[in-house]
Scaffold this motif. Structure first.
Motif, PDB file in Angstrom:
ATOM      1  N   GLN A 238     -64.154  91.164  71.647  1.00 23.15           N
ATOM      2  CA  GLN A 238     -64.694  89.803  71.545  1.00 23.15           C
ATOM      3  C   GLN A 238     -65.100  89.473  70.116  1.00 23.15           C
ATOM      4  OE1 GLN A 238     -66.333  87.831  74.720  1.00 23.15           O
ATOM      5  NE2 GLN A 238     -65.895  86.182  73.284  1.00 23.15           N
ATOM      6  N   ASP A 239     -65.779  90.387  69.448  1.00 24.50           N
ATOM      7  CA  ASP A 239     -66.234  90.135  68.074  1.00 24.50           C
ATOM      8  C   ASP A 239     -65.050  89.960  67.122  1.00 24.50           C
ATOM      9  OD1 ASP A 239     -68.929  90.225  68.734  1.00 24.50           O
ATOM     10  OD2 ASP A 239     -69.082  92.381  68.373  1.00 24.50           O
TER      11      ASP A 239
ATOM     12  N   HIS B 153     -60.262  79.353  77.337  1.00 23.32           N
ATOM     13  CA  HIS B 153     -60.785  78.927  76.040  1.00 23.32           C
ATOM     14  C   HIS B 153     -59.916  79.461  74.900  1.00 23.32           C
ATOM     15  CE1 HIS B 153     -63.721  77.485  73.175  1.00 23.32           C
ATOM     16  NE2 HIS B 153     -63.798  78.692  72.633  1.00 23.32           N
ATOM     17  N   ALA B 154     -59.476  80.709  75.013  1.00 21.58           N
ATOM     18  CA  ALA B 154     -58.608  81.285  73.984  1.00 21.58           C
ATOM     19  C   ALA B 154     -57.292  80.534  73.892  1.00 21.58           C
ATOM     20  CB  ALA B 154     -58.353  82.768  74.284  1.00 21.58           C
TER      21      ALA B 154
ATOM     22  N   VAL C  72     -60.841  83.736  64.764  1.00 15.48           N
ATOM     23  CA  VAL C  72     -60.761  82.325  65.135  1.00 15.48           C
ATOM     24  C   VAL C  72     -61.691  81.470  64.280  1.00 15.48           C
ATOM     25  CG1 VAL C  72     -61.237  80.669  66.986  1.00 15.48           C
ATOM     26  CG2 VAL C  72     -59.976  82.760  67.491  1.00 15.48           C
ATOM     27  N   SER C  73     -62.910  81.925  64.053  1.00 18.36           N
ATOM     28  CA  SER C  73     -63.852  81.140  63.252  1.00 18.36           C
ATOM     29  C   SER C  73     -63.376  81.019  61.808  1.00 18.36           C
ATOM     30  CB  SER C  73     -65.249  81.760  63.311  1.00 18.36           C
ATOM     31  OG  SER C  73     -65.251  83.072  62.782  1.00 18.36           O
TER      32      SER C  73
ATOM     33  N   HIS D 179     -62.008  88.948  67.865  1.00 17.46           N
ATOM     34  CA  HIS D 179     -61.369  87.665  68.161  1.00 17.46           C
ATOM     35  C   HIS D 179     -62.171  86.512  67.571  1.00 17.46           C
ATOM     36  CE1 HIS D 179     -59.220  84.543  70.407  1.00 17.46           C
ATOM     37  NE2 HIS D 179     -60.408  84.066  70.751  1.00 17.46           N
ATOM     38  N   ASN D 180     -63.475  86.527  67.771  1.00 15.51           N
ATOM     39  CA  ASN D 180     -64.312  85.443  67.251  1.00 15.51           C
ATOM     40  C   ASN D 180     -64.268  85.383  65.725  1.00 15.51           C
ATOM     41  OD1 ASN D 180     -65.064  84.803  69.855  1.00 15.51           O
ATOM     42  ND2 ASN D 180     -67.004  85.908  69.778  1.00 15.51           N
TER      43      ASN D 180
ATOM     44  N   GLU E 236     -57.796  77.335  72.006  1.00 14.68           N
ATOM     45  CA  GLU E 236     -57.905  77.592  70.567  1.00 14.68           C
ATOM     46  C   GLU E 236     -56.524  77.679  69.929  1.00 14.68           C
ATOM     47  OE1 GLU E 236     -62.076  80.170  70.512  1.00 14.68           O
ATOM     48  OE2 GLU E 236     -60.158  81.182  70.820  1.00 14.68           O
TER      49      GLU E 236
END
Length: 228
Positions: free
Chosen positions: A163-164, A18-19, A170-171, A166-167, A22
């Motif tokens: 994870q946080d 998924h990464a 990306v967002s 990275h999110n 993106e």
């Protein structure tokens, strides 16, 4: 009877896949110092609206060119309070520099590298990632749509949660690209090929033609007329 079952968390291989998708989806038409400042301020504002910030978590943000020139950098939080507890630590900037180095070394987001290695059961040393490189999610490459040789910049943030972080990056990039798309609007309409052919066929003919002759000439503008 199945009410107690919950959906399984994605595997490291799925997170890595998924990464990678993106990275292919979120590409910029261009990237300037102004874009970097806007992105950096958006990251800061978005993090300040999270529950992690409310609970006292801090964040460091860095946006650099692939050559290492700093375009934006800031700290969200404080190094220390009178009670001795800080939102960020002196080690935070060292970590974020190590994450940026991972992107420069591999051309991929640090989260993809982290999850990809975990999925293969490899350690950073086995993958040749040693020294000051830090394999932790939160650093993301900025690619241009028309430049496939290498990323042009790196956007990174570090709060200690792979994870946080990275999110968050990306967002923010996704929403910024959507904003650019809305501002630029759809591309101008192009003339249909059939209209272009008809217009050009008239220019090629050396004399006026009647309706029947014009239909014959549309297929090939170099077709000879019969002499009667």
């Amino acid at each position: 009877m199945f009410s107690g079952f919950h959906s399984m968390a994605p595997s490291d291989a799925e997170l890595a896949t998924h990464a990678l998708s993106e990275e292919g989806s979120f590409r910029f038409p261009s990237f300037s110092a102004s874009d970097a400042v806007t992105l950096g301020l958006s990251l800061r504002k978005r993090f300040r609206g999270t529950s992690r910030y409310v609970k006292g978590k801090g964040l460091v943000i860095s946006i650099q060119t692939i050559a290492g020139h700093t375009l934006f950098a800031c700290t969200v939080g404080d190094l220390g309070h009178t009670n001795g507890i800080g939102d960020v630590s002196l080690d935070s900037w060292s970590c974020i520099e190590g994450m940026v180095s991972v992107v420069r070394r591999t051309g991929h987001s640090s989260f993809y590298v982290e999850k990809g290695m975990s999925a293969m059961g490899k350690t950073p040393k086995q993958m040749g990632i040693q020294g000051e490189l830090c394999v932790n999610g939160g650093a993301f490459p900025i690619w241009l749509e028309n430049a496939l040789c290498c990323p042009i910049a790196v956007v990174a943030c570090y709060s200690g949660s792979s994870q946080d972080d990275h999110n968050l990056v990306v967002s923010t990039i996704r929403d910024y690209l959507n904003k650019l798309a809305r501002e630029n609007g759809p591309p101008p309409p192009t003339m249909p090929a059939s209209m272009t052919t008809q217009h050009e066929s008239k220019e090629w003919s050396s004399e006026p033609v009647g309706p029947s002759e014009h239909i014959q000439r549309i297929g090939s503008p170099f077709e000879q007329r019969e002499e009667h």
